[in-house]
Scaffold this active site. Structure first.
Site, PDB file in Angstrom:
ATOM      1  N   GLU A   1     -29.593  15.882  -8.848  1.00  0.00           N
ATOM      2  CA  GLU A   1     -29.067  15.897  -6.766  1.00  0.00           C
ATOM      3  C   GLU A   1     -28.079  14.984  -7.154  1.00  0.00           C
ATOM      4  OE1 GLU A   1     -29.844  17.280  -4.208  1.00  0.00           O
ATOM      5  OE2 GLU A   1     -31.538  17.564  -4.831  1.00  0.00           O
TER       6      GLU A   1
ATOM      7  N   TYR B   1     -28.448   9.754   0.959  1.00  0.00           N
ATOM      8  CA  TYR B   1     -29.111  10.827   0.969  1.00  0.00           C
ATOM      9  C   TYR B   1     -30.015  11.312  -0.651  1.00  0.00           C
ATOM     10  CZ  TYR B   1     -28.729  15.683  -1.072  1.00  0.00           C
ATOM     11  OH  TYR B   1     -29.395  16.657  -1.533  1.00  0.00           O
TER      12      TYR B   1
ATOM     13  N   ASP C   1     -27.463  15.881   4.111  1.00  0.00           N
ATOM     14  CA  ASP C   1     -26.080  15.951   3.286  1.00  0.00           C
ATOM     15  C   ASP C   1     -25.055  16.877   3.987  1.00  0.00           C
ATOM     16  OD1 ASP C   1     -26.904  18.530   2.985  1.00  0.00           O
ATOM     17  OD2 ASP C   1     -26.838  18.714   0.734  1.00  0.00           O
TER      18      ASP C   1
HETATM   19  N1  ADE Z   1     -28.054  20.691  -2.165  1.00  0.00           N
HETATM   20  C1  ADE Z   1     -28.256  19.032  -2.202  1.00  0.00           C
HETATM   21  N2  ADE Z   1     -29.701  19.160  -3.708  1.00  0.00           N
HETATM   22  C2  ADE Z   1     -30.333  20.018  -3.202  1.00  0.00           C
HETATM   23  C3  ADE Z   1     -31.394  21.033  -3.100  1.00  0.00           C
HETATM   24  N3  ADE Z   1     -31.997  20.653  -3.696  1.00  0.00           N
HETATM   25  N4  ADE Z   1     -31.379  21.527  -2.734  1.00  0.00           N
HETATM   26  C4  ADE Z   1     -30.240  22.707  -2.342  1.00  0.00           C
HETATM   27  N5  ADE Z   1     -28.932  22.517  -2.277  1.00  0.00           N
HETATM   28  C5  ADE Z   1     -29.116  21.279  -2.434  1.00  0.00           C
END
Ligand code: ADE
Ligand code: SF4
Length: 342
Positions: A41, A124, A142
């Site tokens: 993440e 987030y 996000d």
């Molecule tokens: N962008 C950030 N984390 C994500 C996730 N787990 N799946 C898809 N897009 C992402």
């Protein structure tokens, strides 16, 4: 209530879509690993999946557990982060691992409040860990989620307006309240934004929630949200000086604590805001060997690369190719170094 029914229907459609449409990514296995999810993440914030895919597995091989990361030297963390950009995130992740080891016995905490108290973790990331790892009913927003929400509701405001972001959190909360599996719903929303409800070339024909989409009904998908007015990027002029010793080692220096590319390594580089440093300022026999423009989110950086073997070695040291491979180096300086190693 119609809103509640709509939310339920949207979240159910997204959950079943995700079950077959999700990309196969290395951190997507069940049960989710808290440490791997934290790393992925943080890497995914502001960096495209394709780039993260190149760095994720090497990073985990180097730091297999949260303890390994907490005990690592910051320089090694930056080195494994090389090329991902936004190096502040790497330092935050390192500090976050240390805080989790010291304050939570090495267990990634579960509740949003404890998560938000950790370095580098905002609403987030806290929502992502709480819902996707632990299955708790917590929303997340996000950039992808804001855009999807705006299209579902045909909300034509600026995407990065704090009012729009707050509105998106309220809508995300409503969807997560109606969902069967909060983590799946959240990840499906982001996945939809990344693969179907994209900024451009939107694939509405493949969308599981098309029948609920007000922008689709109104024919406004292309203009919602409106294009962001681009802040003018500041110019920066850099003269990078390649200096090589008799053993083919390259003179390197480390940047300061703050600002752009903090604590990353580079060949000796002179920077100016107003104009390019001149050959005379570098040294009489300095030879211009390359010029290129490097763009970051906030900067246009114009590089001149010089070859000059008599620059001062103060606060600098000669490094071999294999030593350089282990340093934290920005993409811009990678470009400088290709003129040496090619
Ligand atoms: N962008 C950030 N984390 C994500 C996730 N787990 N799946 C898809 N897009 C992402
Ligand atoms: Fe996005 Fe199109 Fe789906 Fe609406 S129908 S959510 S605009 S992909």
């Amino acid at each position: 209530m119609a809103d509640r029914r709509r939310a339920k229907s949207i979240s159910t459609a997204l959950e079943s879509w995700f079950a077959h449409a999700a990309r196969d990514l290395p951190w997507r296995f069940e049960p989710r690993d808290p440490y791997m999810s934290l790393v992925s993440e943080l890497m995914l914030q502001q960096t495209q999946v394709s780039r993260v895919l190149e760095k994720f597995e090497p990073f985990l091989e180097r730091f297999p557990s949260i303890e390994d990361l907490a005990n690592a030297d910051e320089a090694d963390v930056l080195s494994e982060w090389s090329g991902l950009g936004y190096y502040r995130r790497a330092r935050m992740l390192h500090a976050c691992a240390q805080a989790i080891v010291e304050q939570h016995d090495g267990e990634v905490p579960r509740d949003v409040e404890s998560l938000c108290a950790l370095p580098g973790i905002g609403r987030y990331t806290a929502g992502a860990i709480a819902s996707m790892v632990y299955g708790d009913r917590e929303p997340l927003v996000d950039g992808n989620v804001v855009r999807v929400m705006q299209r579902l509701h045909n909300n034509p405001d600026q995407q990065n307006d704090p009012k729009t972001v707050k509105w998106a959190w309220e809508n995300a909360t409503e969807l997560v309240e109606a969902s069967e599996e909060p983590g799946v719903l959240n990840e499906a929303l982001m996945e939809l934004g990344a693969t179907v409800c994209t900024p451009k070339r939107i694939r509405c024909d493949q969308c599981p929630v098309q029948k609920h989409c007000k922008a689709f009904d109104a024919g406004t998908t292309e203009s919602v949200p409106p294009p962001k007015p681009r802040a003018k990027r500041k110019e920066l002029f850099c003269a990078s000086v390649v200096c090589i010793d008799s053993k083919d080692r390259v003179l390197m220096e480390q940047r300061g604590e703050d600002g752009l590319w903090a604590r990353m390594w580079q060949v000796p580089t002179i920077e100016r805001e107003d104009r390019a440093p001149t050959t005379e300022e570098i040294g009489d026999t300095a030879e211009l060997i390359d010029s290129f423009v490097h763009q970051t989110t906030h900067r246009i950086v114009r590089f001149d690369v010089y070859r000059f073997d008599e620059i001062s070695t103060r606060d600098r040291s000669f490094k071999s190719r294999s030593q350089i491979d282990r340093l934290g180096i920005s993409n811009a300086q990678m470009k400088v170094l290709t003129s040496v190693f090619e």
